[in-house]
Structures are given as structure tokens and as C-alpha cells.
Motif scaffolding. Structure first.
Motif, PDB file in Angstrom:
ATOM      1  N   LEU A 255      83.922 -31.861  11.098  1.00  0.00           N
ATOM      2  CA  LEU A 255      82.986 -31.846  12.218  1.00  0.00           C
ATOM      3  C   LEU A 255      82.935 -33.204  12.925  1.00  0.00           C
ATOM      4  O   LEU A 255      82.823 -33.284  14.152  1.00  0.00           O
ATOM      5  CB  LEU A 255      81.593 -31.474  11.727  1.00  0.00           C
ATOM      6  CG  LEU A 255      81.438 -30.064  11.125  1.00  0.00           C
ATOM      7  CD1 LEU A 255      80.038 -29.885  10.541  1.00  0.00           C
ATOM      8  CD2 LEU A 255      81.706 -28.989  12.182  1.00  0.00           C
ATOM      9  N   ALA A 256      83.055 -34.289  12.131  1.00  0.00           N
ATOM     10  CA  ALA A 256      83.019 -35.624  12.722  1.00  0.00           C
ATOM     11  C   ALA A 256      84.225 -35.878  13.609  1.00  0.00           C
ATOM     12  O   ALA A 256      84.179 -36.692  14.544  1.00  0.00           O
ATOM     13  CB  ALA A 256      82.952 -36.680  11.610  1.00  0.00           C
ATOM     14  N   MET A 258      85.320 -33.837  15.623  1.00  0.00           N
ATOM     15  CA  MET A 258      84.972 -33.237  16.906  1.00  0.00           C
ATOM     16  C   MET A 258      83.875 -34.038  17.618  1.00  0.00           C
ATOM     17  O   MET A 258      83.802 -34.038  18.843  1.00  0.00           O
ATOM     18  CB  MET A 258      84.475 -31.788  16.701  1.00  0.00           C
ATOM     19  CG  MET A 258      85.454 -30.879  15.996  1.00  0.00           C
ATOM     20  SD  MET A 258      84.691 -29.282  15.705  1.00  0.00           S
ATOM     21  CE  MET A 258      85.847 -28.598  14.529  1.00  0.00           C
ATOM     22  N   ASP A 259      83.008 -34.727  16.832  1.00  0.00           N
ATOM     23  CA  ASP A 259      81.903 -35.482  17.445  1.00  0.00           C
ATOM     24  C   ASP A 259      81.665 -36.733  16.594  1.00  0.00           C
ATOM     25  O   ASP A 259      81.177 -36.635  15.460  1.00  0.00           O
ATOM     26  CB  ASP A 259      80.640 -34.621  17.497  1.00  0.00           C
ATOM     27  CG  ASP A 259      79.517 -35.315  18.251  1.00  0.00           C
ATOM     28  OD1 ASP A 259      79.673 -36.508  18.611  1.00  0.00           O
ATOM     29  OD2 ASP A 259      78.450 -34.677  18.451  1.00  0.00           O
ATOM     30  N   ASP A 260      82.026 -37.876  17.141  1.00  0.00           N
ATOM     31  CA  ASP A 260      81.956 -39.102  16.349  1.00  0.00           C
ATOM     32  C   ASP A 260      80.521 -39.539  16.078  1.00  0.00           C
ATOM     33  O   ASP A 260      80.271 -40.482  15.325  1.00  0.00           O
ATOM     34  CB  ASP A 260      82.725 -40.235  17.024  1.00  0.00           C
ATOM     35  CG  ASP A 260      82.246 -40.484  18.458  1.00  0.00           C
ATOM     36  OD1 ASP A 260      81.243 -39.836  18.858  1.00  0.00           O
ATOM     37  OD2 ASP A 260      82.846 -41.327  19.141  1.00  0.00           O
ATOM     38  N   ARG A 261      79.524 -38.860  16.664  1.00  0.00           N
ATOM     39  CA  ARG A 261      78.136 -39.190  16.341  1.00  0.00           C
ATOM     40  C   ARG A 261      77.772 -38.806  14.906  1.00  0.00           C
ATOM     41  O   ARG A 261      76.753 -39.231  14.362  1.00  0.00           O
ATOM     42  CB  ARG A 261      77.171 -38.489  17.308  1.00  0.00           C
ATOM     43  CG  ARG A 261      77.208 -39.099  18.716  1.00  0.00           C
ATOM     44  CD  ARG A 261      76.217 -38.408  19.645  1.00  0.00           C
ATOM     45  NE  ARG A 261      76.503 -36.977  19.753  1.00  0.00           N
ATOM     46  CZ  ARG A 261      75.714 -36.103  20.387  1.00  0.00           C
ATOM     47  NH1 ARG A 261      74.588 -36.526  20.965  1.00  0.00           N
ATOM     48  NH2 ARG A 261      76.051 -34.827  20.458  1.00  0.00           N
ATOM     49  N   LEU A 262      78.604 -37.976  14.260  1.00  0.00           N
ATOM     50  CA  LEU A 262      78.369 -37.596  12.861  1.00  0.00           C
ATOM     51  C   LEU A 262      78.954 -38.592  11.874  1.00  0.00           C
ATOM     52  O   LEU A 262      78.784 -38.457  10.656  1.00  0.00           O
ATOM     53  CB  LEU A 262      78.967 -36.209  12.588  1.00  0.00           C
ATOM     54  CG  LEU A 262      78.311 -35.044  13.348  1.00  0.00           C
ATOM     55  CD1 LEU A 262      79.084 -33.756  13.103  1.00  0.00           C
ATOM     56  CD2 LEU A 262      76.863 -34.877  12.910  1.00  0.00           C
TER      57      LEU A 262
END
Length: 557
Positions: A255-256, A258-262
Motif C-alpha cells: 500500500l505504501a 501506492m501512497d508514500d504517506r503510509l
């Protein structure tokens, strides 16, 4: 010195406040007017038992208060300081009587009990009256009066100092010798020290011992339990925490991407994995290293058992046994090296006892001489006071112990015979109130108020006398008043004329209620009151002239 007395709702007195000065103050009034109420009020303020019948009819309480000047009463000032009741050199006693029978007392505005009232009042006031308690009946007071009469302050102080030193040395010698037998005490100390030195521990070591004992007692469970926790953290089972965390980490990694905020949460899972691994490794090593030492556990258990046994024997908690060990070591060392000290103390004790014996012998000799002189003086005064043939003897009896006593080697008892042919009996057993009051007056006059009492009260001291004897009684009271404050309730004009001040008590009634009035008389009032006492119902010019003559003669004598 008594400076004022206030009474409210007391007997037939609604309210009255009387001021007193130095010298002799006489109190007179018609029969039944309540002359002795002042004495009754002072008795209650000295701690006498309260009686609800003394409360004025229709009132729920009676209030009494007295003020004293302590300038010349150092003993009373010292007592107040010790009891933390002092107040700038003055003293107020206050007592409230309630109709239901209870009472409360105050000293300088602070609550006090009747014992405290009595202790303080014994240094302030002395009441001589028919069947009333008085300090003069106390044997210790009688001895103090004899010593004051003979001027024994310095000699008695030396006797007291030597006695206190002797008793202090004796206590030190007894303690150093170990009590009854030094060798027995040493043997007991050696036995107790051997046990305490083997088992007693300083507090920190005792805590460590108890922790080790607890750990060894639970070794099997600790090994098994820690291994089980390792299995939960990093075992082969599907639900082990590191496996579950690994799956969570892999899923969050996808998931990270796909979205580096994770990314921060993924980093936290990385750290959790590291910490889980360290915990599992550490617990695994702990499970393998747990000491299953039955012999060690047995030794620790025995040590604790001995500690608890010693704790019960010495009546101390286990953590206090080490302090007990240190104390016994010090005592043992003192006793081991006590030989020279004991010899030195024994020598000092013997010399001090010899010094005391010499001083006490001097005191005894002086007391014997003073006792004879005082007895002769009082016996002569008793004859002047209407007890012809009466005698007083001061009897000295040895103390029951040979140990140095702070009061000397004898005790005192005043023996009196009021009539010729009667054997002397203890003053405290004299039955006649009138005789007792006059004997007390004779003793006080002979000693010229050398005791430390500030005020003396004589209630009906002239009972049963008259004429020339009454005049002598008045003269003796006036002489006593030149040294101390004296208050005398009287019904004789010969006595009343000798007063430095005069109070008249009168009763007034309106048909429904009766009140008692207390007033201070001026010169004219004193003349009229003496005339009433001389002439009865009808007062003539001659009676007033006689009263004036009595006053003039008494006041200029």
C-alpha cells in the motif's frame, strides 16, 4: 495576690465584682447574708467539687472568675509556663457550673481540668476554714513550711542536688554493670550476638535475599511461563506475533508503494518487528538460564526462617534486627571494658553518699532545732488565741529508705492538742473547725507567711471567741496582712476593726426574689458597720463613738 473576684448567678448573688488589695481585708454582714459565699466561690475556683445547688434559683448556670497578680509568685509563673498556660505575668481562673451538674474550667482563657485548677491554686491561695481542705494539712507542705521557717533554702538545695547526682550515678552504674550480674549479661549478649551475626542482614541485603528466595521458589513456573511467551511471540504456530506482524508489514508495504504517506506507519512496523525479535530472543535465553537450584532455595528458606524466629524473640521486624545487632555489639563492648569504669563510678558514688550524709545531717540538726522553736512559738500563740494550755509539736520521722532523698532524711508531721490533758494528734485529724482555723492562724503568724502562698483566706476564724481574745486574733491577722494578702470573714467588731479594707455583705429582698450585695466600705461606712456589729438592732450615738474609737485605735496601732 488576688486582685478581683467576679460571681454571677451564684447562690443568692445575682452578679458582683469585688476588687482586692494588699493587707488584711475583712468581710462582715448579718447572719445569713452570705458572707462565706466569697470563700465558697474561691473554693470552687481552686478545683473543689461543683454542686448544682449553688446555682441561683431560676438560672441555668453560675459563672465564677478570679484574677491574680503573679509578680511575687515565681512558682506559679513557672507552672503556667510548663503547662503552656502563661499570659504576661497575670492569671485568670474561670469556672462555669451548669444546672444539670456539669462544670467547665479555664486558666487564662484556655480550657483546663479541675486537677490543673487545684495544682495552680495551691500556689496562689490557701483557705483556712471550718472543715475546709487546706494546704497546711498536707505533710509535704508542713515540711516545706518548717524549712521555710528555718531558712533552709541553700541547705535544702544542696541536699536536693546531691540526691539527684547520686541517683544519676546509680542509674549509670546499674546500666554499666548489666543489671543483676555482669557475667550473666555478658554470656547472654554473646549468645544473642552469635545468632544475630549469623542471620541478621542490613536492609538492602535483606531485600535481595527475599527477592532471590521468591525467584527460586517459582523457578519452574518462571522457566515454563517465559518459554510459553517466546512461543506466542515467535513460535511455529500460525498466530505467532512475528508471523502476523510479517504479514501486516508485507501488506502495508504494497500500500505504501501506492501512497508514500503510509511510509511512517510502515517504519513503525519495522521497529515493532525488531523489538519483538529482541524480546523473543531475550526471553528464550532467560527460559534456558532459569536456575532450578533446590539446594540454594533450601538455604535461603532456612535463612528467612531463622530471621523470623529472631524477629519474634526480639519483638522486632526482620529489617530492624541489624540495628539490634549493632546496639548489642556496643553494649557488649561497654561491658567488656567496664571494669575500670565500674570501679571509678563506685568510688564516685561512695564519696557522693558521704557528702550527702554530711549535708543531710546538718539539715536534720537544723530541722530538729527549728521544730522545737516553732512548736514553742505556736503553742504560745495558741494560748493568746483562746486555747490556753493547747500545744503544737513538730514531729520528725526518718524516711523509710537509706538512699539519698531530695527532701532529706526525715518527714514532718504537725501534732496538736487544743486542750490541756489531751495527747497531741496529727493536725489533719483535728475535728473542730474553729480550733483548726485558729491553730492555722497561729502557725501562719509564727512563720510570718514564709511559705510561697500568695493569699490566705480565713473563714470564721473567730468562731467561739470574743472580748480580748477576739482583739488579739484581729491583731495577729493584721500582722499577717503586713506580709501577705489576707481575707477574713468575721462576725466580731474587734477583728473587723483591724482590717486594712472592709467589705460588707447584705441581703435585699423585694418579696419575690432575694439578692446579696457586696460593697466596699469607706471610713464612715466602716464606722456604721462596726456600730451595727457592736450594738445590734438599735445603734446609738455612743455605739458609733465606740466604733470610731475601735477603728482609730486599730488603724494607728
Amino acid at each position: 495576690m488576688l486582685t478581683s473576684l467576679y460571681v454571677r448567678h451564684f447562690a443568692v448573688v445575682e452578679a458582683a465584682e469585688v476588687s482586692f488589695g494588699p493587707g488584711l481585708t475583712v468581710v462582715s454582714g448579718e447572719t445569713g447574708a452570705g458572707k462565706s459565699l466569697l470563700v465558697d466561690a474561691l473554693m470552687l475556683l481552686t478545683g473543689a467539687r461543683a454542686d448544682s445547688t449553688m446555682i441561683r434559683a431560676g438560672s441555668d448556670r453560675a459563672e465564677l472568675a478570679a484574677e491574680f497578680d503573679l509578680a511575687d509568685l515565681p512558682d506559679a509563673q513557672a507552672w503556667l509556663r510548663r503547662e503552656e498556660l502563661d499570659e504576661d505575668g497575670s492569671c485568670q481562673l474561670r469556672r462555669v457550673l451548669r444546672a444539670e451538674g456539669s462544670s467547665r474550667a479555664w486558666i487564662n482563657g484556655r480550657p483546663a481540668n479541675t486537677r490543673q485548677l487545684g495544682d495552680l491554686a495551691a500556689m496562689l491561695i490557701e483557705i483556712h476554714g471550718q472543715h475546709e481542705h487546706q494546704a497546711l494539712l498536707s505533710r509535704p507542705h508542713q515540711l516545706a513550711l518548717l524549712d521555710a521557717y528555718a531558712g533552709h533554702d541553700e541547705l535544702l538545695g544542696e541536699v536536693r542536688r546531691q540526691s539527684e547526682q547520686w541517683h544519676e550515678l546509680d542509674r549509670r552504674l546499674h546500666k554499666l554493670s548489666g543489671g543483676e550480674d555482669r557475667e550473666l549479661r555478658l554470656e547472654l549478649l554473646r549468645h544473642e550476638l552469635a545468632e544475630l551475626e549469623q542471620w541478621a542482614l542490613p536492609p538492602a541485603e535483606l531485600v535481595e535475599l527475599e527477592a532471590n528466595h521468591k525467584r527460586l521458589a517459582n523457578a519452574d513456573r518462571l522457566a515454563e511461563g517465559s518459554a510459553g511467551v517466546v512461543e506466542l511471540l515467535d513460535g511455529e504456530g500460525e498466530f505467532a506475533l512475528r508471523r502476523a506482524l510479517g504479514r501486516a508489514h508485507a501488506e502495508l508495504g504494497k500500500l505504501a508503494a501506492m501512497d508514500d504517506r503510509l511510509a511512517p506507519w510502515l517504519e513503525l512496523l519495522d521497529n515493532a518487528g525488531i523489538q519483538l525479535g529482541e524480546a523473543a530472543d531475550g526471553l528464550g535465553r532467560y527460559a534456558q538460564d532459569v536456575d532450578l537450584d533446590p539446594a540454594g532455595y533450601t538455604a535461603l528458606d532456612q535463612h528467612l526462617s531463622h530471621l523470623h524466629a529472631l524477629s519474634r524473640r526480639h519483638r522486632l521486624p526482620p529489617e530492624a534486627l541489624h540495628e539490634k545487632l549493632l546496639a548489642l555489639r556496643a553494649e557488649h563492648a561497654d561491658l567488656e571494658g567496664a571494669g575500670d569504669a565500674l570501679e571509678q563510678l563506685s568510688g564516685q558514688l561512695q564519696r557522693l553518699q558521704q557528702d550527702y550524709a554530711r549535708t543531710a545531717d546538718l539539715l536534720s540538726q537544723s530541722r530538729t532545732t527549728a521544730a522545737t522553736r516553732l512548736g514553742e512559738e505556736v503553742s504560745a500563740l495558741m494560748g493568746e488565741l483562746g486555747m490556753a494550755g493547747g500545744i503544737l509539736r513538730v514531729e520528725l520521722a526518718p524516711t523509710p529508705t537509706d538512699e539519698p532523698d531530695a527532701q532529706g532524711r526525715e518527714r514532718c508531721e504537725l501534732l496538736v492538742s487544743a486542750n490541756p490533758g489531751q495527747p497531741p494528734r496529727p493536725l489533719r485529724k483535728v475535728a473542730s473547725g474553729g480550733e483548726l482555723a485558729r491553730i492555722s492562724l497561729a502557725i501562719e503568724v509564727a512563720t510570718l507567711g514564709k511559705d510561697s502562698i500568695g493569699s490566705m483566706i480565713f473563714d470564721e476564724v473567730d468562731s467561739g471567741i470574743g472580748g480580748a481574745v477576739a482583739e488579739v486574733v484581729g491583731q495577729k491577722l493584721r500582722a499577717l496582712g503586713s506580709r501577705r494578702q489576707v481575707l477574713c470573714v468575721t462576725h466580731l467588731p474587734q477583728v473587723a476593726a483591724q482590717g486594712h479594707a472592709h467589705l460588707r455583705v447584705s441581703k435585699q429582698s423585694d418579696g419575690d426574689t432575694t439578692r446579696t450585695r457586696i460593697e466596699q466600705l469607706d471610713a464612715a461606712g466602716r464606722r456604721d458597720e462596726l456600730a451595727r456589729m457592736l450594738g445590734g438592732v438599735e445603734i446609738t450615738r455612743e455605739t458609733r463613738a465606740h466604733a470610731k474609737q475601735m477603728l482609730d485605735r486599730a488603724q494607728t496601732a
